[in-house]
Write an enzyme that holds these catalytic residues in place. Sequence first.
Site, PDB file in Angstrom:
ATOM      1  N   LYS A   1      10.303  -4.498   0.891  1.00  0.00           N
ATOM      2  CA  LYS A   1      10.103  -4.573  -0.562  1.00  0.00           C
ATOM      3  C   LYS A   1      11.442  -4.696  -1.288  1.00  0.00           C
ATOM      4  CE  LYS A   1       5.748  -2.042  -0.346  1.00  0.00           C
ATOM      5  NZ  LYS A   1       5.118  -0.730  -0.270  1.00  0.00           N
TER       6      LYS A   1
ATOM      7  N   GLN B   1       5.521   5.342  -1.975  1.00  0.00           N
ATOM      8  CA  GLN B   1       5.180   4.793  -0.658  1.00  0.00           C
ATOM      9  C   GLN B   1       4.318   5.790   0.113  1.00  0.00           C
ATOM     10  OE1 GLN B   1       6.004   1.661   0.628  1.00  0.00           O
ATOM     11  NE2 GLN B   1       4.653   2.230   2.298  1.00  0.00           N
TER      12      GLN B   1
ATOM     13  N   ASP C   1       1.584  -0.502  -8.187  1.00  0.00           N
ATOM     14  CA  ASP C   1       0.580  -0.624  -7.129  1.00  0.00           C
ATOM     15  C   ASP C   1      -0.823  -0.878  -7.670  1.00  0.00           C
ATOM     16  OD1 ASP C   1       1.108  -0.775  -4.467  1.00  0.00           O
ATOM     17  OD2 ASP C   1       1.152   1.368  -4.095  1.00  0.00           O
TER      18      ASP C   1
END
Length: 292
Positions: A57, A101, A124
């Site tokens: 990422k 995460q 997200d």
Amino acid sequence: MNIQTAKILDGKALADKIQTELSQTITELQGKIGRPPGLAVLMVGDNPASAAYVRNKEKSCVKVGITSFGKHFPTQISQTELEEVIAELNEDERVDGILVQLPLPNHLEAVSLLHRIIPDKDADGLHPVNLGRLVRGETGLRSCTPAGVMRLLAEYKIPLQGKKAVVVGRSILVGKPMALMLLEANATVTIAHSKSQDLPTITQDADILIAATGIPGMISADMVKPGAVVVDVGINRVTDNNGKSRLVGDIQFEAIANVVEYITPVPGGIGPMTVAMLLQNTVSSYLQTTGN
């Protein structure tokens, strides 16, 4: 010898294209806005898979011109300390997207942390407000993996309206938002899961089959309709008898590729699309917070 007849839905190529477009958008707007977009990825502990995802990422951020505000915390960090970090990032005008995460160590409560992220910085797309916007068909940040599936299907001009779509898996990360997005596209949607009776009968009826179970090779060739479109969301690391590990999906790729019209590979299918949608969400927040 079986010859593969399915066309590959190439998520890696499309992700590269999206990243190029995002890079151009950022270049055009940065001078006007006075700063680049910013993404903060919060990682706790040293889970090797998570570390690889985070590196990927952050590398993608650099590639398109997004500033990475990544933070790596020791395993023993407390819930309160993490909540304080999120509160600071919510207020930081340089940060447009925040991502925790997963998975987290057992002593941390993931859901309450996700709820602490303000909805407009929810990179997200998992905050209840954004999921509610999806249910209502309103504009908002969308869950990255299902949004990536939809973008990939659109790129290959695969018709969804009136089609029978089956989603195998009902997680809040993929299955549920995936079903809602397909419904929004006027597909007729069935959600199947581990408690569904006679799963093969359900999946054999699908024009579009989305496998999101996390079980390697769960979907076999006799479970799919000839000529269907099969999207494999699973990313599972398996180790063979020689100790060699590789990534596989939730479907039996080689066998199914002889039966269906379109198929996604693992790796190179939905994985890169998930990262591309994360970057897309960050840039969307960037445009929103700056009034563009």
